[in-house]
Write an enzyme that holds these catalytic residues in place. Sequence first.
Site, mmCIF file in Angstrom:
data_model
loop_
_atom_site.group_PDB
_atom_site.id
_atom_site.type_symbol
_atom_site.label_atom_id
_atom_site.label_comp_id
_atom_site.label_asym_id
_atom_site.label_seq_id
_atom_site.Cartn_x
_atom_site.Cartn_y
_atom_site.Cartn_z
ATOM 1 N N GLY A 7 -2.455 -3.814 -10.040
ATOM 2 C CA GLY A 7 -3.640 -3.095 -10.478
ATOM 3 C C GLY A 7 -4.924 -3.474 -9.768
ATOM 4 N N LYS A 86 6.609 5.018 -7.184
ATOM 5 C CA LYS A 86 7.670 5.974 -7.476
ATOM 6 C C LYS A 86 7.346 7.326 -6.850
ATOM 7 C CE LYS A 86 9.903 3.119 -10.175
ATOM 8 N NZ LYS A 86 11.212 2.569 -9.787
ATOM 9 N N ASN A 100 -3.841 9.674 -2.909
ATOM 10 C CA ASN A 100 -3.211 8.376 -2.643
ATOM 11 C C ASN A 100 -3.964 7.681 -1.518
ATOM 12 O OD1 ASN A 100 -1.114 6.366 -2.888
ATOM 13 N ND2 ASN A 100 -0.292 7.118 -0.954
ATOM 14 N N HIS A 102 -3.125 4.847 1.562
ATOM 15 C CA HIS A 102 -2.031 4.174 2.267
ATOM 16 C C HIS A 102 -2.630 3.197 3.267
ATOM 17 C CE1 HIS A 102 1.962 3.588 3.939
ATOM 18 N NE2 HIS A 102 1.419 3.676 5.140
ATOM 19 N N GLU A 172 -10.001 -0.509 2.021
ATOM 20 C CA GLU A 172 -9.564 0.364 0.928
ATOM 21 C C GLU A 172 -10.570 0.353 -0.216
ATOM 22 O OE1 GLU A 172 -5.504 -0.117 -0.433
ATOM 23 O OE2 GLU A 172 -4.916 -0.933 1.502
#
Length: 199
Positions: A7, A86, A100, A102, A172
């Site tokens: 998290g 997942k 998302n 990456h 990020e």
Amino acid sequence: MLISGGGTTLRNLIERQQHDELPIDLRLVISSSPTAKGLQFAADTGIQSLVIEKKKKDSPADYERAMFEPCRAAGVQYVVMAGFLKHVPIPADFENRVINIHPSLIPAFCGQGMYGLKVHQAVIDYGAKITGCTVHFVDNQYDHGPIIGQWPVPVRDDDTAETLQARVFAAECEAYPAVLRALAAGQISATGRRISWLR
């Protein structure tokens, strides 16, 4: 927000929100694991959380419904993947609404099985000089959806997977809030795979 583990991305976004640096309403955290540490961050902040484990008997359609019905019920505008490991099909009403991040410059060093330190070790082993992170909309293929933005990070000669991971994660922590602020302000538009930032 969809999580699977520690998290850290969720914690970063919560902290940005608490410091008035991120004008978003975090309504729901869904974890694929009941032991994900990120669930505690949600609990500490009073964010509703659910655990939805992917079962072997679940069809892709079953899993899609299980994941996205709570999102619809909560009235979320965007679903943010934050270390979610997942594969879940994206329903038509959530096209270009699932995001998302990456830890490489897609389309390099991405795809099924490419996550965590594996990505950074692959970058080093290949001899790449530049890596970074990519924020993209999610479609039904791994790391394939339209690219919203990319943040480059140089690869140093003495880098290990761990040191490179730390610097990419720092990027990020700036990239995701920047994209979410732009989405909240209506400054991102999509035409097929072409994503434009409106000023």
